[in-house]
Structures are given as structure tokens and as C-alpha cells.
Write a protein that holds these residues in place. Structure first.
Motif, PDB file in Angstrom:
ATOM      1  N   PHE A  87      66.847 -19.900 103.389  1.00 47.11           N
ATOM      2  CA  PHE A  87      66.138 -21.183 103.501  1.00 47.11           C
ATOM      3  C   PHE A  87      65.332 -21.245 104.790  1.00 47.11           C
ATOM      4  CE2 PHE A  87      65.905 -25.388 105.405  1.00 47.11           C
ATOM      5  CZ  PHE A  87      65.240 -26.090 104.414  1.00 47.11           C
ATOM      6  N   ILE A  88      65.943 -20.852 105.898  1.00 43.00           N
ATOM      7  CA  ILE A  88      65.251 -20.912 107.195  1.00 43.00           C
ATOM      8  C   ILE A  88      64.024 -20.016 107.192  1.00 43.00           C
ATOM      9  CG2 ILE A  88      65.436 -20.334 109.649  1.00 43.00           C
ATOM     10  CD1 ILE A  88      68.388 -21.189 109.488  1.00 43.00           C
ATOM     11  N   ALA A  89      64.186 -18.793 106.733  1.00 43.10           N
ATOM     12  CA  ALA A  89      63.073 -17.837 106.725  1.00 43.10           C
ATOM     13  C   ALA A  89      61.915 -18.334 105.859  1.00 43.10           C
ATOM     14  CB  ALA A  89      63.568 -16.477 106.223  1.00 43.10           C
ATOM     15  N   GLU A  90      62.227 -18.827 104.665  1.00 44.35           N
ATOM     16  CA  GLU A  90      61.189 -19.299 103.748  1.00 44.35           C
ATOM     17  C   GLU A  90      60.506 -20.562 104.271  1.00 44.35           C
ATOM     18  OE1 GLU A  90      63.028 -19.741  99.949  1.00 44.35           O
ATOM     19  OE2 GLU A  90      63.719 -17.657  99.885  1.00 44.35           O
ATOM     20  N   THR A  91      61.307 -21.471 104.851  1.00 47.17           N
ATOM     21  CA  THR A  91      60.749 -22.719 105.357  1.00 47.17           C
ATOM     22  C   THR A  91      59.825 -22.477 106.538  1.00 47.17           C
ATOM     23  OG1 THR A  91      62.682 -23.983 104.609  1.00 47.17           O
ATOM     24  CG2 THR A  91      61.318 -24.985 106.331  1.00 47.17           C
ATOM     25  N   VAL A  92      60.239 -21.626 107.465  1.00 51.33           N
ATOM     26  CA  VAL A  92      59.401 -21.303 108.622  1.00 51.33           C
ATOM     27  C   VAL A  92      58.091 -20.676 108.168  1.00 51.33           C
ATOM     28  CG1 VAL A  92      59.207 -19.792 110.635  1.00 51.33           C
ATOM     29  CG2 VAL A  92      61.305 -21.114 110.266  1.00 51.33           C
ATOM     30  N   ARG A 100      60.373 -23.339 115.737  1.00 55.44           N
ATOM     31  CA  ARG A 100      60.401 -21.915 115.400  1.00 55.44           C
ATOM     32  C   ARG A 100      59.124 -21.510 114.674  1.00 55.44           C
ATOM     33  NH1 ARG A 100      65.586 -18.683 112.963  1.00 55.44           N
ATOM     34  NH2 ARG A 100      66.315 -19.346 115.038  1.00 55.44           N
ATOM     35  N   ALA A 101      58.572 -22.423 113.896  1.00 54.95           N
ATOM     36  CA  ALA A 101      57.386 -22.095 113.101  1.00 54.95           C
ATOM     37  C   ALA A 101      56.096 -22.126 113.914  1.00 54.95           C
ATOM     38  CB  ALA A 101      57.278 -23.060 111.914  1.00 54.95           C
ATOM     39  N   VAL A 102      55.904 -23.175 114.728  1.00 46.36           N
ATOM     40  CA  VAL A 102      54.600 -23.332 115.393  1.00 46.36           C
ATOM     41  C   VAL A 102      54.692 -23.551 116.901  1.00 46.36           C
ATOM     42  CG1 VAL A 102      53.494 -24.186 113.294  1.00 46.36           C
ATOM     43  CG2 VAL A 102      54.549 -25.821 114.883  1.00 46.36           C
ATOM     44  N   GLY A 103      55.884 -23.508 117.462  1.00 42.93           N
ATOM     45  CA  GLY A 103      56.037 -23.560 118.912  1.00 42.93           C
ATOM     46  C   GLY A 103      55.400 -24.764 119.580  1.00 42.93           C
ATOM     47  N   LYS A 104      54.471 -24.521 120.504  1.00 45.23           N
ATOM     48  CA  LYS A 104      53.882 -25.574 121.336  1.00 45.23           C
ATOM     49  C   LYS A 104      52.948 -26.512 120.574  1.00 45.23           C
ATOM     50  CE  LYS A 104      55.908 -24.355 125.118  1.00 45.23           C
ATOM     51  NZ  LYS A 104      56.940 -25.239 125.707  1.00 45.23           N
ATOM     52  N   GLN A 105      52.687 -26.216 119.306  1.00 51.82           N
ATOM     53  CA  GLN A 105      51.869 -27.134 118.504  1.00 51.82           C
ATOM     54  C   GLN A 105      52.672 -28.396 118.127  1.00 51.82           C
ATOM     55  OE1 GLN A 105      50.424 -23.236 116.253  1.00 51.82           O
ATOM     56  NE2 GLN A 105      49.859 -25.075 115.110  1.00 51.82           N
ATOM     57  N   VAL A 152      69.290 -30.530 125.338  1.00 48.80           N
ATOM     58  CA  VAL A 152      69.308 -29.586 124.217  1.00 48.80           C
ATOM     59  C   VAL A 152      67.906 -29.157 123.818  1.00 48.80           C
ATOM     60  CG1 VAL A 152      69.832 -29.325 121.751  1.00 48.80           C
ATOM     61  CG2 VAL A 152      71.525 -30.361 123.284  1.00 48.80           C
ATOM     62  N   PHE A 153      67.006 -30.108 123.633  1.00 52.45           N
ATOM     63  CA  PHE A 153      65.711 -29.770 123.047  1.00 52.45           C
ATOM     64  C   PHE A 153      64.620 -29.451 124.072  1.00 52.45           C
ATOM     65  CE2 PHE A 153      68.031 -32.116 119.804  1.00 52.45           C
ATOM     66  CZ  PHE A 153      67.958 -31.190 118.769  1.00 52.45           C
ATOM     67  N   ARG A 154      64.561 -30.168 125.171  1.00 47.21           N
ATOM     68  CA  ARG A 154      63.551 -29.853 126.181  1.00 47.21           C
ATOM     69  C   ARG A 154      63.992 -28.671 127.040  1.00 47.21           C
ATOM     70  NH1 ARG A 154      63.246 -34.451 129.581  1.00 47.21           N
ATOM     71  NH2 ARG A 154      61.745 -35.436 128.169  1.00 47.21           N
ATOM     72  N   ASP A 155      65.227 -28.751 127.561  1.00 49.64           N
ATOM     73  CA  ASP A 155      65.705 -27.705 128.461  1.00 49.64           C
ATOM     74  C   ASP A 155      66.182 -26.463 127.712  1.00 49.64           C
ATOM     75  OD1 ASP A 155      65.221 -29.655 130.334  1.00 49.64           O
ATOM     76  OD2 ASP A 155      67.314 -30.238 130.539  1.00 49.64           O
ATOM     77  N   GLY A 156      66.903 -26.684 126.598  1.00 54.60           N
ATOM     78  CA  GLY A 156      67.465 -25.554 125.860  1.00 54.60           C
ATOM     79  C   GLY A 156      66.471 -24.831 124.975  1.00 54.60           C
ATOM     80  N   PHE A 157      65.799 -25.579 124.077  1.00 52.08           N
ATOM     81  CA  PHE A 157      64.861 -24.965 123.132  1.00 52.08           C
ATOM     82  C   PHE A 157      63.456 -24.820 123.705  1.00 52.08           C
ATOM     83  CE2 PHE A 157      68.156 -25.994 120.121  1.00 52.08           C
ATOM     84  CZ  PHE A 157      68.001 -25.082 119.078  1.00 52.08           C
ATOM     85  N   GLY A 158      63.152 -25.545 124.763  1.00 53.00           N
ATOM     86  CA  GLY A 158      61.809 -25.488 125.317  1.00 53.00           C
ATOM     87  C   GLY A 158      60.799 -26.274 124.500  1.00 53.00           C
TER      88      GLY A 158
END
Length: 405
Positions: free
Chosen positions: A112-117, A148-153, A175-181
Motif C-alpha cells: 500500500f505504501i509503495a503504490e500510494t507514494v 515521502r512522496a513529494v518532500g518539501k512540496q 515528531v513531524f518538524r524535528d523528526g521527519f523534517g
């Protein structure tokens, strides 16, 4: 996103739990979708199913017994498992779907993750995406998938209306700003919301005010970002099922936004987890590396503590409730009761009681502690917490949480 053709269609005849058969089938790693039994053959054939499951029978509810299969559906010629003559257990389902129909058990979290991304990248291209971050499981998983799909967009906007649980705004940023960027904009709007809620006591009125004001704040922040192309909503599959039954109610909007902001011209809507059940959303979140403090978070209403704080809202009352709730939830975890309850929280009643602390009279609020077991968050029963545990928690709250001035 990642909708799979060639699986199973569950035709629901009005079952008490419309998700029952679908969840059992998906646990076998076989993709399925639920449609009302009145669905036209074109709608069924569009999913290219290899088998049909009729969700009816005594286990599904008495009202399913008097409803017949439409003639056009019966003439499709597809293999059928009728739950009016069969059990809805894994052995029966596997024998029919895998053994008889030859379906593959390949619908996994990783797939699911691979196809969705891949789908998101293809759809978005080089466009910009905006997501309203609530901190709940659904919007969090959407954020991780889009990142994961589009990063900074991707830009996420988190509006703190002052009614979150203790330390949640801080956790979301960590979690999201510091951890995932992830590009996360946090807006502290507590004073603004409390001003709008001044004098309001009715819970539904609170909900409406918070929902409308959230949209206004969100729109203001979105306009600062310039032109945006896609808006992300955290719709999940139970919402789709509810909307499909006999015309049913419309699919709910994003949990916090309460509807698509009308004053922003988006080119499209993205709903990455719209075909997942809540437990599947959690599994995707875990696979994406979202910490348990987020993926295991209990369902929390969009208005937050506003509907668990009875009477008029004030910062003082919300702070008291936040601290009491945190103490109760921590004790449930430490003492091992959290695994026996599906949801537990504190409520600040609008009743005050006289007491004595340090030889001085006090006039504090009465706190209610609630813990329930539920499978569908519609029907629940009380968790029988022992009086010794409740007495201990009550003592902790009474001594550690400052009362009203």
C-alpha cells in the motif's frame, strides 16, 4: 490512492456493523470494498471483482434477512459467499476466496505504501500541497505519506486552538518538524479561540464555533503561503461506507477543518488513506516510522477538550482538565489498565465541591474519569477499574493539580 481492482466486493444488506466482513477479508491480505446491496451492476463491475460476499444473516442483524439480491446482481455470474448460510470467520473466508476463487493474499501494508507514494508523485508532479495537521492518526499518516512522496512540496499547518491534551502541540512539532523534517507551521491561536468561546456553554455550539474559527485561521495562514495546488483530507474508509448506504450521510470532512476552506482555490483534493480502516491507518503509520505516541493515540474530537470541559471555557479550567487527564492516562499506562480499555479520559464537570486543603477551605471542580471498551467506538461498555486504583488516581489529581483561584 492505491485502490486495487480485481479483489472482492462485499454487498452490505444493512448490517449492524457494515465493516465486519471487509475487516475479516482484509486481515487475510485480500483487498475488498463495501457497497450497498442496491448498488448497480455498473458500480460493481467497475471494481472488476473476482468474488462477491453477501453481508446478511442473523449475525448481521435482523433487518438484513428480508432483503433480496437484485436480479441484475445475481446474473453477474460471479462466485458468491452468502453469510446467510456461512460463518464470517477466517477459515471459511480463506477457503472460499483463496481456495475456490484463487485470490492472492498480496494486499499488504508495504505494498500500500509503495503504490500510494508512486500514485501521489505521479498526480502531484511539481505542484504544492497543503495539509491541515491535527495531530491525530489520520492526518499524521497522510503527512508522512505526502512527505515521502513529494518532500518539501508539502506544507502542514497545525492550529493550536488551546483545547489539546497536555504536551500534544510540543509532540507534534518534535515528531513531524524535528523528526521527519516536514515543513510544519504551528499557529498558537488559544487566546483567539477562547475569546470567541466566551460565555458559550452548549457543547454543540462550542463545536460549531471552533470548527468555523479553525477554517478562518487556516485560510489566513494558507493565503500567506501563496498559490497552492492540492489540499489533503484525512478521510478514511468507514466514512466512505457510511456515505454509500442508501444515500446515507455525506462523507465527513477533515476532522479539524470541518470542510474545505471555501476562500482558497485548490486545484484538487488528495485523500491518501480513504480506502483504509482505522487499524490499517495505524499499521501504515507504524511502517512509516511514526512513533507510537502518535499511532496509538486514542480518538480525539476535533474541538478537543472543549467538549470534555462542561460549561463556559476558560484557560484555567482547560489547564486543570489537561493536568488531571494526563495524570489519569499516565496511571492507566503504568498500572496496566490501558491495554484493557479502548478509550479513557478525564472530564471537568461544571460542578464545584467544598473541601479543605492545608487548613484552608477550597471550592474545586469535580473531575469525572471515564474508561470504556469498544470495538467500533459506537457501542461501549465500562471498564471495571478497581476502587483502589481510582482512589489512588483521585488522590494524585487532588494533590498535584492546582484548583481554581
Amino acid at each position: 490512492m492505491a485502490r486495487k481492482l480485481g479483489g472482492v466486493v462485499v454487498l452490505d444488506f444493512g448490517a449492524i456493523n457494515a465493516q465486519m466482513a471487509a475487516k475479516a477479508i482484509r486481515q487475510l491480505n485480500i483487498y475488498c470494498e463495501v457497497l450497498p446491496y442496491t448498488a448497480g451492476v455498473e458500480r460493481i463491475q467497475a471494481l472488476q471483482p473476482k468474488a462477491l460476499v453477501y453481508q446478511r444473516g442473523m449475525a448481521c442483524g435482523e433487518r438484513t434477512l428480508g432483503r433480496d439480491v437484485p436480479a441484475a446482481t445475481a446474473e453477474l455470474g460471479l462466485p458468491v459467499l452468502d453469510l446467510k448460510d456461512a460463518d464470517c470467520d477466517s477459515t471459511t473466508l480463506k477457503a472460499f476466496l483463496v481456495g475456490k476463487c484463487g485470490l492472492k493474499q498480496d494486499w499488504t501494508t508495504e505494498a500500500f505504501i509503495a503504490e500510494t507514494v508512486e500514485d501521489l508523485r505521479a498526480q502531484i508532479g511539481d505542484k504544492k500541497v497543503l495539509l491541515a495537521m491535527s495531530g491525530g492518526v489520520d492526518s499524521s499518516v497522510c503527512a508522512a505519506l505526502l512527505h515521502r512522496a513529494v518532500g518539501k512540496q508539502l506544507t502542514c499547518v497545525f492550529v493550536d486552538h488551546g483545547c489539546m491534551r497536555k504536551d500534544e502541540p510540543k509532540q507534534i512539532a518534535e515528531v513531524f518538524r524535528d523528526g521527519f523534517g516536514i515543513n510544519l507551521i504551528s499557529v498558537d491561536a488559544e487566546a483567539r479561540f477562547l475569546d470567541k468561546l466566551k460565555g458559550v456553554t452548549d457543547p454543540e455550539h462550542k463545536r460549531k464555533i471552533i470548527g468555523e474559527e479553525f477554517i478562518r485561521v487556516f485560510e489566513e495562514e494558507a493565503r500567506k503561503l501563496g498559490e497552492l495546488d492540492y489540499f489533503v483530507q484525512g478521510t478514511i474508509y468507514p466514512d466512505i461506507i457510511e456515505s454509500g448506504w442508501e444515500g446515507g450521510k455525506s462523507v465527513k470532512a477533515h476532522h479539524n477543518v470541518g470542510g474545505l476552506p471555501e476562500r482558497i482555490d485548490f486545484k484538487g483534493i488528495l485523500e491518501p488513506v480513504k480506502y483504509l480502516f482505522k487499524d490499517e491507518v495505524r499499521q501504515v503509520g507504524e511502517a512509516l516510522g511514526i512513533p507510537a505516541v502518535i499511532t496509538n493515540r486514542q480518538p480525539f474530537p476535533g474541538p478537543g477538550l472543549a467538549v470534555r470541559c462542561l460549561g463556559e471555557l476558560t484557560k484555567e479550567k482547560l489547564d486543570i482538565l489537561r493536568d488531571a487527564d494526563a495524570i489519569f492516562r499516565e496511571a492507566m499506562d503504568v498500572e496496566g489498565w490501558a491495554v484493557k480499555a479502548n478509550q479513557f479520559f478525564a472530564v471537568l464537570t461544571n460542578v464545584q465541591s467544598v473541601g479543605v486543603t492545608n487548613d484552608a477551605r477550597t471550592y474545586g471542580y469535580v473531575i469525572c474519569l471515564r474508561a470504556v471498551q469498544t470495538l467500533d467506538f459506537m457501542i461501549a461498555k465500562v471498564v471495571p477499574l478497581p476502587i483502589e486504583f481510582l482512589t489512588k488516581v483521585a488522590g494524585e489529581i487532588a494533590t498535584r493539580v492546582p484548583g481554581p483561584d
